[in-house]
Scaffold this motif. Structure first.
Motif, short mmCIF file in Angstrom:
data_model
loop_
_atom_site.label_atom_id
_atom_site.label_comp_id
_atom_site.label_asym_id
_atom_site.label_seq_id
_atom_site.Cartn_x
_atom_site.Cartn_y
_atom_site.Cartn_z
N CYS A 259 7.93 -7.73 -2.42
CA CYS A 259 8.95 -6.72 -2.76
C CYS A 259 8.62 -5.36 -2.15
O CYS A 259 8.83 -4.31 -2.80
N ARG A 260 8.13 -5.34 -0.93
CA ARG A 260 7.77 -4.08 -0.28
C ARG A 260 8.27 -4.10 1.16
O ARG A 260 8.17 -5.13 1.83
N ARG A 261 8.77 -2.98 1.60
CA ARG A 261 9.28 -2.86 2.96
C ARG A 261 8.40 -1.88 3.73
O ARG A 261 8.00 -0.85 3.20
N PHE A 262 8.10 -2.20 5.00
CA PHE A 262 7.26 -1.35 5.82
C PHE A 262 8.06 -0.84 7.01
O PHE A 262 8.87 -1.57 7.59
N GLU A 267 2.08 1.78 9.35
CA GLU A 267 2.15 1.79 7.89
C GLU A 267 1.56 0.50 7.32
O GLU A 267 0.84 0.53 6.31
N CYS A 268 1.84 -0.64 7.97
CA CYS A 268 1.25 -1.91 7.52
C CYS A 268 -0.28 -1.82 7.53
O CYS A 268 -0.94 -2.21 6.56
N ARG A 271 -1.74 0.33 4.76
CA ARG A 271 -1.71 -0.37 3.47
C ARG A 271 -2.74 -1.49 3.45
O ARG A 271 -3.42 -1.71 2.44
N TRP A 275 -5.95 -1.76 0.80
CA TRP A 275 -6.08 -2.92 -0.09
C TRP A 275 -7.34 -3.72 0.23
O TRP A 275 -7.99 -4.24 -0.67
#
Length: 376
Positions: A259-262, A267-268, A271, A275
């Motif tokens: 449920c996440r848009r990049f 940006e990927c 993130r 993580w």
């Protein structure tokens, strides 16, 4: 007769009034109303003390709950869950322990999560643990694969993942624009420079590390063998061979991608980097007895060589250089091996069976040659 459910309050009122009359035989009234003496005297006491709503059913919850989880502890549990929405009771308990906080049992934490509607019963029922084989030290084996690519605003992202088999340490989590051999080589070079070289790596049979089940060698795997890394491929259509990396992909999807848009690969990668640090250093792993991967990982002592050397062959060995199309000339024959070795020399070594030879790239056996059939 016993109290009827439809008129229980009125019958309690009636019993209490009769029992409170002068000279009333309370024991006899209890028998007539089908209740125990203990219950009868309880109702009579409440009636005579004029308790409000005395005849209604009272809560059975104790007035004092010494075993109830303190509010501040429950708040700590919910704070960890808010930061990591898919972590369960055991992981949250380990995080609180490391922080030096009062720590309830994992089952209590699970109950807190359930009470606040934070656990999906179906997902909880589906989560079952099982045992996997693991190597006994870091860097004995690394597992490598691409997580299924997904759409971003500027195209698609192909996550490359490399995991240490022993510690589950994430060595590489790269947001790649494609799945070519050159892209993988560039990301692995960065990884090797930081963590050193493993003894072996396992990957599947697809591109870029294989050319199908019958052709396991590509320029990428030849490069890995030049580095002194044993290359292994999983059984076709059998992802369990890389089960730890497959499980890592599930965790990545649940904790990062769901449920996440990049916007783009930058940006990927940002993130992914954030993580990966949490995964390696903070996230308790149930397969590691709730330790984190960093607790078990050690960097390899085998440094990455910036200049590659050719394989060492013993003096007097029969060598043949691989030509265009993967062909070599041997004993008057043109034998096709693998075009990935073009320009490299292979050693041809006889086996214990007459007419059967092995083609080897350094210490790696890459093909078998059968000379028993006559040339047409």
């Amino acid at each position: 007769m016993p109290f009827h459910e439809v008129s229980v309050m009125s019958q309690r009122e009636e019993f209490a009034r009769l029992a409170s009359q002068a000279g009333a035989n309370v024991a006899d009234l209890c028998r007539r109303y089908g209740i125990s003496r203990k219950t009868g005297y309880k109702w009579l006491g409440r009636f005579t003390e004029h308790e409000e709503h005395w005849s209604a059913d009272q809560s059975r919850r104790p007035q004092h709950s010494p075993g109830q989880t303190p509010v501040e502890v429950e708040a700590s549990v919910l704070a960890v869950r808010a930061e990591h929405p898919v972590w369960g009771g055991r992981k949250i308990r380990r995080v609180l322990e490391r922080a030096g906080k009062v720590t309830p049992a994992a089952s209590t934490i699970t109950a807190i999560l359930a009470r606040h509607g934070l656990i999906d019963p179906r997902a909880s029922q589906a989560a079952t643990a099982f045992t996997r084989f693991e190597h006994d030290a870091p860097n004995r084996l690394w597992q490598m694969d691409f997580k299924g690519h997904f759409a971003i605003d500027s195209g698609r992202c192909h996550p490359l993942t490399v995991l240490d088999d022993h510690s589950r340490f994430s060595l590489c989590l790269a947001a790649c624009p494609n799945e070519t051999g050159n892209t993988v080589k560039d990301r692995l070079t960065i990884t090797f420079r930081r963590y050193g070289l493993p003894e072996a790596m396992v990957m599947d049979n697809g591109s870029p590390w294989g050319d199908g089940p019958g052709s396991p060698w590509t320029p990428l795997t030849v490069w890995l063998m030049q580095l002194g890394i044993r290359v292994a491929h999983g059984r076709p259509y059998h992802p369990q061979t890389q089960g730890k990396d497959e499980r890592f992909h599930r965790t990545l999807k649940a904790e990062v991608l769901a449920c996440r848009r990049f916007r783009d690969l930058v940006e990927c990668q940002q993130r992914f980097d954030n993580w990966r640090s949490i995964y390696n250093n903070d996230r308790p792993h149930e397969a590691l007895d709730m330790a984190v991967p960093m607790d078990r990982y050690r960097a390899s002592r085998r440094a990455f060589p910036e200049i590659l050397s050719s394989p060492d062959y013993a003096p007097g060995e029969t060598l043949r250089k691989v030509q265009d199309g993967g062909f070599i000339s041997f004993k008057g024959r043109q034998i096709r091996l693998c075009k990935a070795f073009k320009g490299h020399s292979l050693a041809l070594r006889p086996t214990s069976c007459d007419g059967i030879w092995e083609a080897c790239f350094g210490a790696h056996r890459v093909a078998q040659i059968d000379l028993r059939d006559p040339v047409d």
